[in-house]
Design a protein around this motif. Structure first.
Motif, PDB file in Angstrom:
ATOM      1  N   HIS A 116       0.816  -1.224   0.000  1.00 10.44           N
ATOM      2  CA  HIS A 116       0.000   0.000   0.000  1.00 10.44           C
ATOM      3  C   HIS A 116       0.843   1.264   0.000  1.00 10.44           C
ATOM      4  O   HIS A 116       0.337   2.350  -0.243  1.00 10.44           O
ATOM      5  N   HIS A 117       2.136   1.129   0.256  1.00  3.66           N
ATOM      6  CA  HIS A 117       3.036   2.283   0.194  1.00  3.66           C
ATOM      7  C   HIS A 117       3.454   2.612  -1.236  1.00  3.66           C
ATOM      8  O   HIS A 117       4.000   3.694  -1.479  1.00  3.66           O
ATOM      9  N   LEU A 118       3.240   1.710  -2.181  1.00  4.36           N
ATOM     10  CA  LEU A 118       3.842   1.804  -3.506  1.00  4.36           C
ATOM     11  C   LEU A 118       2.902   2.388  -4.548  1.00  4.36           C
ATOM     12  O   LEU A 118       1.692   2.140  -4.519  1.00  4.36           O
ATOM     13  N   ASP A 119       3.486   3.129  -5.489  1.00  6.75           N
ATOM     14  CA  ASP A 119       2.721   3.530  -6.674  1.00  6.75           C
ATOM     15  C   ASP A 119       2.826   2.403  -7.704  1.00  6.75           C
ATOM     16  O   ASP A 119       3.470   1.374  -7.472  1.00  6.75           O
ATOM     17  N   GLY A 120       2.198   2.592  -8.855  1.00  2.00           N
ATOM     18  CA  GLY A 120       2.152   1.529  -9.849  1.00  2.00           C
ATOM     19  C   GLY A 120       3.517   1.074 -10.331  1.00  2.00           C
ATOM     20  O   GLY A 120       3.782  -0.129 -10.438  1.00  2.00           O
ATOM     21  N   ALA A 121       4.411   2.025 -10.589  1.00  2.00           N
ATOM     22  CA  ALA A 121       5.741   1.675 -11.085  1.00  2.00           C
ATOM     23  C   ALA A 121       6.536   0.918 -10.020  1.00  2.00           C
ATOM     24  O   ALA A 121       7.232  -0.060 -10.325  1.00  2.00           O
ATOM     25  N   SER A 122       6.433   1.371  -8.775  1.00  2.00           N
ATOM     26  CA  SER A 122       7.177   0.717  -7.692  1.00  2.00           C
ATOM     27  C   SER A 122       6.640  -0.684  -7.420  1.00  2.00           C
ATOM     28  O   SER A 122       7.403  -1.607  -7.124  1.00  2.00           O
ATOM     29  N   LEU A 123       5.331  -0.849  -7.529  1.00  2.00           N
ATOM     30  CA  LEU A 123       4.745  -2.173  -7.371  1.00  2.00           C
ATOM     31  C   LEU A 123       5.256  -3.117  -8.455  1.00  2.00           C
ATOM     32  O   LEU A 123       5.672  -4.252  -8.174  1.00  2.00           O
ATOM     33  N   GLY A 124       5.245  -2.660  -9.693  1.00  2.00           N
ATOM     34  CA  GLY A 124       5.755  -3.487 -10.780  1.00  2.00           C
ATOM     35  C   GLY A 124       7.203  -3.862 -10.587  1.00  2.00           C
ATOM     36  O   GLY A 124       7.607  -5.006 -10.855  1.00  2.00           O
ATOM     37  N   ALA A 125       8.016  -2.916 -10.105  1.00  2.00           N
ATOM     38  CA  ALA A 125       9.434  -3.189  -9.881  1.00  2.00           C
ATOM     39  C   ALA A 125       9.623  -4.232  -8.787  1.00  2.00           C
ATOM     40  O   ALA A 125      10.466  -5.133  -8.908  1.00  2.00           O
ATOM     41  N   LEU A 126       8.837  -4.131  -7.702  1.00  2.00           N
ATOM     42  CA  LEU A 126       8.957  -5.106  -6.621  1.00  2.00           C
ATOM     43  C   LEU A 126       8.602  -6.506  -7.098  1.00  2.00           C
ATOM     44  O   LEU A 126       9.282  -7.483  -6.768  1.00  2.00           O
TER      45      LEU A 126
END
Length: 240
Positions: free
Chosen positions: A141-151
């Motif tokens: 829930h801390h992540l934006d779309g790009a950060s979620l994809g990277a994780l």
């Protein structure tokens, strides 16, 4: 927002107090202290251990687990305690890019099998690190779309052949919000006093996803599972 629309949409603009670089350090550290008690209830650590970690463990070979965004490292300590009680060999690498979290965690009593590192999942993946299980708790829930994809991309690289990645988080719902609000209210003047647990917990629920929202953005190979209480698990690997 209309009361009928409350929590119908994710509040990506809500900011948790402990994410503020200028957050009060004493309150932040009291929050880390209380994470172990609160997460024992809301994160269902026992279920995480039994479902995802224990099946990968061995009494003779040390298995490696990665905890991404570990905060105060309460989850790794709980997993190590359970593995030790079961006579199984486990090493948990707990990582967090926030120096405040790692500094606090490093000042706690050492625990055999716990490795604390200030590093990102991307840096580990680029270094060729591999793990039997890749975990995170209350990170999505801390992540934006790009950060979620990277994780998620990092997790696929970090989970060794036959490994699994499981990112657990809160499921946004009115029932979950009301349950956390009412459940923590009696402890606000005592156990939770001077910490960010209650306000940030409520903000976290506003920022969190629903199962449908996550399922709509996950890449191939990933799935969403529901857990208790008001939990979501984003899973990749043999059991996904």
């Amino acid at each position: 927002m209309s009361p009928l629309r409350w929590l119908a949409e994710r509040d990506e603009d809500a900011v948790e107090l402990m994410d503020d670089p200028d957050a009060d350090l004493d309150a932040l550290e009291r929050t880390y202290v209380r994470f172990a008690q609160v997460n024992a209830v809301v994160s269902n650590v026992g279920a995480v251990y039994r479902r995802w970690v224990r099946p990968a463990l061995s009494p003779t070979v040390t298995r490696r687990v990665l905890d991404v965004g570990t905060g105060g490292a309460d989850l790794p300590r709980a997993l190590l305690h359970r593995a030790h009680a079961d006579g199984l060999r486990l090493e948990v690498t707990a990582v967090d890019p926030d120096p405040r979290a790692l500094d606090w965690a490093l000042r706690q009593p050492p625990q055999p099998g716990l490795v604390l590192r200030r590093v990102t999942s991307t840096e580990l993946a680029l270094a060729g690190e591999r793990f039997d299980v890749v975990l995170s708790n209350h990170v999505l829930h801390h992540l934006d779309g790009a950060s979620l994809g990277a994780l998620l991309a990092d997790s696929e690289r970090l989970a060794r052949d036959g490994g699994v990645a499981v990112h657990a988080d809160i499921e946004r719902s009115r029932l979950g919000y009301a349950g956390f609000a009412l459940g923590t209210l009696p402890f606000e003047p005592n156990l939770l006093k001077g910490s960010y647990i209650r306000p940030d917990g409520l903000t976290s629920i506003r920022r969190s996803h629903t199962a449908r929202e996550l399922a709509g953005v996950l890449p191939p190979g990933w799935s969403v599972r529901r857990g208790f209480p008001s939990r979501l698990e984003v899973v990749w690997g043999a059991d996904a």
